[in-house]
Enzyme design. Structure first.
Site, PDB file in Angstrom:
ATOM      1  N   GLU A  98       4.768  -2.233 -14.318  1.00  0.00           N
ATOM      2  CA  GLU A  98       6.213  -2.572 -14.480  1.00  0.00           C
ATOM      3  C   GLU A  98       7.092  -1.329 -14.446  1.00  0.00           C
ATOM      4  O   GLU A  98       8.105  -1.259 -15.128  1.00  0.00           O
ATOM      5  CB  GLU A  98       6.538  -3.324 -15.778  1.00  0.00           C
ATOM      6  N   PRO A 139       0.809  -1.219   0.000  1.00  0.00           N
ATOM      7  CA  PRO A 139       0.000   0.000   0.000  1.00  0.00           C
ATOM      8  C   PRO A 139       0.846   1.276   0.000  1.00  0.00           C
ATOM      9  O   PRO A 139       0.476   2.261  -0.625  1.00  0.00           O
ATOM     10  CB  PRO A 139      -0.821  -0.132   1.288  1.00  0.00           C
ATOM     11  N   THR A 142       6.775   3.175 -13.680  1.00  0.00           N
ATOM     12  CA  THR A 142       6.231   4.363 -14.341  1.00  0.00           C
ATOM     13  C   THR A 142       7.255   4.952 -15.324  1.00  0.00           C
ATOM     14  O   THR A 142       8.420   4.541 -15.344  1.00  0.00           O
ATOM     15  CB  THR A 142       5.911   5.452 -13.292  1.00  0.00           C
ATOM     16  N   GLY A 171     -17.801  12.594 -31.229  1.00  0.00           N
ATOM     17  CA  GLY A 171     -18.649  12.285 -30.065  1.00  0.00           C
ATOM     18  C   GLY A 171     -18.834  10.796 -29.859  1.00  0.00           C
ATOM     19  O   GLY A 171     -18.970  10.330 -28.721  1.00  0.00           O
TER      20      GLY A 171
END
Ligand SMILES: Cc1cc2nc3c(=O)[nH]c(=O)nc-3n(C[C@H](O)[C@H](O)[C@H](O)COP(=O)(O)OP(=O)(O)OC[C@H]3O[C@@H](n4cnc5c(N)ncnc54)[C@H](O)[C@@H]3O)c2cc1C
Length: 401
Positions: free
Chosen positions: A379, A132, A381, A356
């Protein structure tokens, strides 16, 4: 067959494998991908098809029941699959990384135990570094393994585990202080454990919980989860390679081939976006002619196709370098960086070409638009790739004297 992204010098076996995969993608993946993705449904039937094609064992050596193919063959297959649906390539990617780590670093007993069943797709791999509080800074992990007789006791929380629910073998990176006294460099006190578990959610093994799927913006269908270890007991013979303190290197080796794989995914998604854009541009009329006849749109198509071509060339080069036995971290970092950035740009251009309608869930480009960003992160940034590239360049171009 598309004119773009051709790969020269492939042998007959490679060409045959690629043709088979391309046909499978066109017939079995593209027609159902968007519907399954919108329902966030696991593509079980597609996975069974991939097993039959032998794709779970593509790079596993023949002596263990795999096809013993090269990284290039694997990457080209991934490119094709991602052209159909990126999530499907995610299902085989973590499996491939774990099989690669076992092949390169496993003990003989570990290879004999897992590789034949991995080649058949019976055992399915996931790999778990992130927590985390960290993803890029792997050396800061806090999950911990402590030796207790012939076992290790693992505690900690892991995050962003692709195939966390469906896998049955997870390569888990933890800190392990045994034999590594206080003051040991963080990357020398990490160990990879081969953790077997039941598929599914909840307590999948005593001490191991997979809480549920993380709800994501894209990359749906494939399950991404947390993993919680609460006094999880793992036998000492499930330390990858049989030796503690090597985990950081194992994972970095796995991620390096994973980067070629993510580059290949970027190539595949960009190719599909180009196909959708070039097709729509010839159908939509404005101001009395197809929009493809407006120079501004032709320029977009030209830029998109050039990016598809360039990313493919870099990806194939990085794979070939690894196959030749040479170090490829520079090439893999560059390929991953370029292919993921170009993929995002090509997808955005194809989206703009759709006007659109690109915003409507009825059009495939809407799905690609939500999928492309994942490749900027997974893998490593863009910033992490540039750090790797920069460091390697300074090694190569160090001033003498
Ligand atoms: C869908 C999905 C699937 C994933 N699957 C897996 C998996 O199977 N297994 C696994 O282990 N992980 C997995 N990950 C985790 C992924 O590897 C991390 O998200 C990624 O490495 C980034 O880490 P982070 O999210 O903690 O971002 P951070 O590391 O917190 O970075 C945040 C930002 O800061 C930048 N940054 C960080 N450090 C620096 C620096 N030194 N200099 C400049 N900029 C910096 C980053 O580039 C980024 O822009 C997955 C992630 C996603 C989204």
């Amino acid at each position: 067959m598309s004119r773009l992204a051709q790969t020269h010098g492939l042998n007959d076996v490679q060409q045959e494998i690629l043709k088979t995969v391309r046909d499978f993608v066109d017939k079995e993946i593209i027609p159902v991908a968007t519907e399954l993705e919108h329902r966030d449904e696991y593509p079980q039937q597609i996975v069974e098809g991939l097993k039959e094609l032998g794709l779970f064992g593509l790079m596993i050596p023949e002596e263990y029941g795999g096809l013993g193919e090269s990284l290039l063959t694997y990457a080209l297959c991934v490119e094709e699959i991602a052209r159909g649906w990126m999530s499907v390539s995610g299902i085989i990617n973590t499996h491939f990384i774990v099989a690669y780590m076992l092949k390169q670093h496993g003990t003989q007993e570990q290879k004999d135990t897992f590789l034949p069943r991995m080649a058949a797709g019976e055992v399915r791999g996931a790999f778990s570094m992130s927590e985390p509080a960290l993803g890029s800074d792997v050396s800061a992990i806090s999950s911990k393994a402590v030796r207790d007789g012939e076992e290790y006791v693992l505690n900690g929380q892991k995050m962003w585990l692709t195939n966390g629910g469906t896998s049955t073998l997870v390569a888990v990176l933890t800190r392990s202080d045994e034999g590594h006294p206080e003051g040991t460099a963080p990357h020398k006190s990490m160990t990879t454990f081969l953790v077997e578990k039941e598929p599914g959610f909840g307590e999948v093994r005593p001490g191991l919980t997979i809480p549920g799927k993380i709800d994501k913006m894209g990359y749906k269908g494939v399950d991404t989860t947390e993993l919680i270890m609460d006094n999880l007991r793992i036998p000492a013979n499930r330390v990858l390679g049989g030796e503690t303190g090597r985990g950081f290197y194992h994972m970095m080796d796995g991620v390096e081939v994973g980067r070629v794989n993510v580059a290949a995914r970027g190539c595949g998604v960009a190719q599909r976006a180009f196909e959708l854009g070039v097709s729509y541009a010839q159908q939509r009329q404005t101001f009395g002619k197809a929009i493809a006849q407006h120079q501004a749109i032709q320029f977009k198509l030209a830029e998109m196709a050039t990016k598809v071509e360039a990313a493919h060339a870099m990806m194939a080069n990085a794979a070939r370098k690894k196959d030749s036995g040479e170090r490829n971290d520079l090439e893999a970092g560059m390929a991953k960086y370029l292919a993921s950035e170009y993929c995002k740009e090509v997808v955005e251009d194809a989206f703009r070409i759709h006007g659109g309608y690109g915003f409507s869930k009825e059009y495939e480009i809407e799905r690609l638009y939500r999928e492309a960003p994942m490749l900027l992160i997974g893998e490593g940034t863009a910033e992490i790739q540039k750090m790797i590239i920069g460091r390697r360049l300074l090694e190569e171009y160090r001033l003498q004297g």
